[in-house]
Motif scaffolding. Structure first.
Motif, PDB file in Angstrom:
ATOM      1  N   ASP A 273      -8.773  -4.593  -2.251  1.00  0.00           N
ATOM      2  CA  ASP A 273      -7.944  -3.921  -1.015  1.00  0.00           C
ATOM      3  C   ASP A 273      -6.842  -2.992  -1.545  1.00  0.00           C
ATOM      4  O   ASP A 273      -5.922  -3.571  -2.041  1.00  0.00           O
ATOM      5  N   PRO A 274      -6.958  -1.888  -1.468  1.00  0.00           N
ATOM      6  CA  PRO A 274      -6.015  -0.978  -1.819  1.00  0.00           C
ATOM      7  C   PRO A 274      -4.677  -1.026  -0.998  1.00  0.00           C
ATOM      8  O   PRO A 274      -3.435  -0.728  -1.515  1.00  0.00           O
ATOM      9  N   PHE A 275      -4.846  -1.279   0.228  1.00  0.00           N
ATOM     10  CA  PHE A 275      -3.753  -1.383   1.302  1.00  0.00           C
ATOM     11  C   PHE A 275      -2.774  -2.693   1.054  1.00  0.00           C
ATOM     12  O   PHE A 275      -1.710  -2.463   0.711  1.00  0.00           O
ATOM     13  N   GLY A 276      -3.580  -3.702   0.643  1.00  0.00           N
ATOM     14  CA  GLY A 276      -2.760  -5.046   0.182  1.00  0.00           C
ATOM     15  C   GLY A 276      -2.233  -4.682  -0.902  1.00  0.00           C
ATOM     16  O   GLY A 276      -0.914  -5.064  -1.456  1.00  0.00           O
ATOM     17  N   ALA A 277      -2.841  -3.853  -2.167  1.00  0.00           N
ATOM     18  CA  ALA A 277      -2.205  -3.909  -3.328  1.00  0.00           C
ATOM     19  C   ALA A 277      -0.950  -2.846  -3.268  1.00  0.00           C
ATOM     20  O   ALA A 277       0.299  -3.323  -3.693  1.00  0.00           O
TER      21      ALA A 277
ATOM     22  N   ARG B 222       5.694   4.675  -1.574  1.00  0.00           N
ATOM     23  CA  ARG B 222       5.172   3.859  -2.778  1.00  0.00           C
ATOM     24  C   ARG B 222       3.984   4.419  -2.835  1.00  0.00           C
ATOM     25  O   ARG B 222       3.070   4.501  -1.802  1.00  0.00           O
ATOM     26  N   LEU B 223       3.634   5.241  -3.904  1.00  0.00           N
ATOM     27  CA  LEU B 223       2.407   5.555  -4.309  1.00  0.00           C
ATOM     28  C   LEU B 223       1.245   4.701  -5.009  1.00  0.00           C
ATOM     29  O   LEU B 223       1.698   3.964  -5.697  1.00  0.00           O
ATOM     30  N   LEU B 224       0.278   4.781  -4.735  1.00  0.00           N
ATOM     31  CA  LEU B 224      -1.094   4.102  -5.120  1.00  0.00           C
ATOM     32  C   LEU B 224      -1.604   5.098  -6.293  1.00  0.00           C
ATOM     33  O   LEU B 224      -2.288   5.963  -5.841  1.00  0.00           O
TER      34      LEU B 224
END
Length: 233
Positions: A115-119, A132-134
């Motif tokens: 999950d990228p949102f959770g990360a 905060r950037l992914l």
């Protein structure tokens, strides 16, 4: 409190898609049998988000009709009479997003992995006026032949390409950001890069590196790459 709202950028003309966007907006181009916008919505739903704000501009009718049938999320449209770029789009949509940090994401990418949102949330929710950037390692950016966008310094903070010997990470189009940062810009049309530069100068920009694979579906040749990535998963 964990943010539960995402803004999906879907207003662009998609000119790099050439004939595929002659009669539809880019988020309605099918990838693996489903419109690109559905891949974005799937990720948001899987992450437990409740609301999505979607900006529209180019040939909006097919996209707006599709979104009107979405039942998993509460969808709010943010129509644009002119293209405002990403920062301007966020500024226009800010009253619809509410107070505090929200997710923003591009509508033309597909994801494979955790999950990228959770990360992003696990890395820490940004404070007022921050983001905060992914990021993803270049090796995990499918079909992205160019240079990366950011490096990380010794404290884990992002450093722009050009300000570092190399930039091994690519921005995925997903971030957590305080929309108030966009409201502070007087002009109506501007890029998110303007906000990030100010945040970098103020020490308010952070980044999280994601371990999954990611594909930017920005041109016709990216579609089979994205479909192969999804099938491999």
């Amino acid at each position: 409190m964990t943010p539960d709202t995402v803004m999906i950028f879907a207003a662009g003309r998609g000119t790099r898609m050439r004939t595929l966007t002659q009669d539809r907006p880019k988020p309605m181009i099918p990838v693996a049998g489903r419109p690109l916008i559905e891949h974005a919505l799937d990720m948001a739903v899987a992450a437990g988000l409740r609301r999505a704000v979607v900006n529209t501009h180019y040939l909006p009718a097919p996209l707006e009709a599709h979104l009107s049938r979405e039942t998993r999320l509460s969808i709010t449209l943010s129509p644009e009479t002119e293209l405002l770029e990403t920062g301007g789009g966020l500024k226009r949509a800010a009253p619809l997003l509410g107070l505090g940090p929200v997710f923003t994401m591009n509508a033309d990418v597909v994801w494979q992995g955790p999950d990228p949102f959770g990360a992003l949330v696990s890395g820490g929710v940004p404070g007022p006026g921050g983001a905060r950037l992914l990021l993803v390692p270049r090796a995990n950016a499918v079909g992205h032949p160019g240079a990366g966008d950011f490096a990380l310094d010794q404290s884990g903070r992002p450093v722009r390409r050009g300000d570092a010997p190399e930039a091994p990470f690519v921005y995925t189009g997903l971030q957590l950001i305080d929309p108030a940062a966009a409201l502070a810009v007087p002009e109506p049309v501007f890029s998110l890069n303007r906000l990030w530069d100010a945040m970098l100068a103020q020490g308010r920009l952070r980044a999280t590196v994601w371990t999954g694979r990611w594909c930017d579906v920005g041109q016709p040749g990216s579609i089979p790459l994205a479909e192969a990535m999804l099938a491999d998963g």
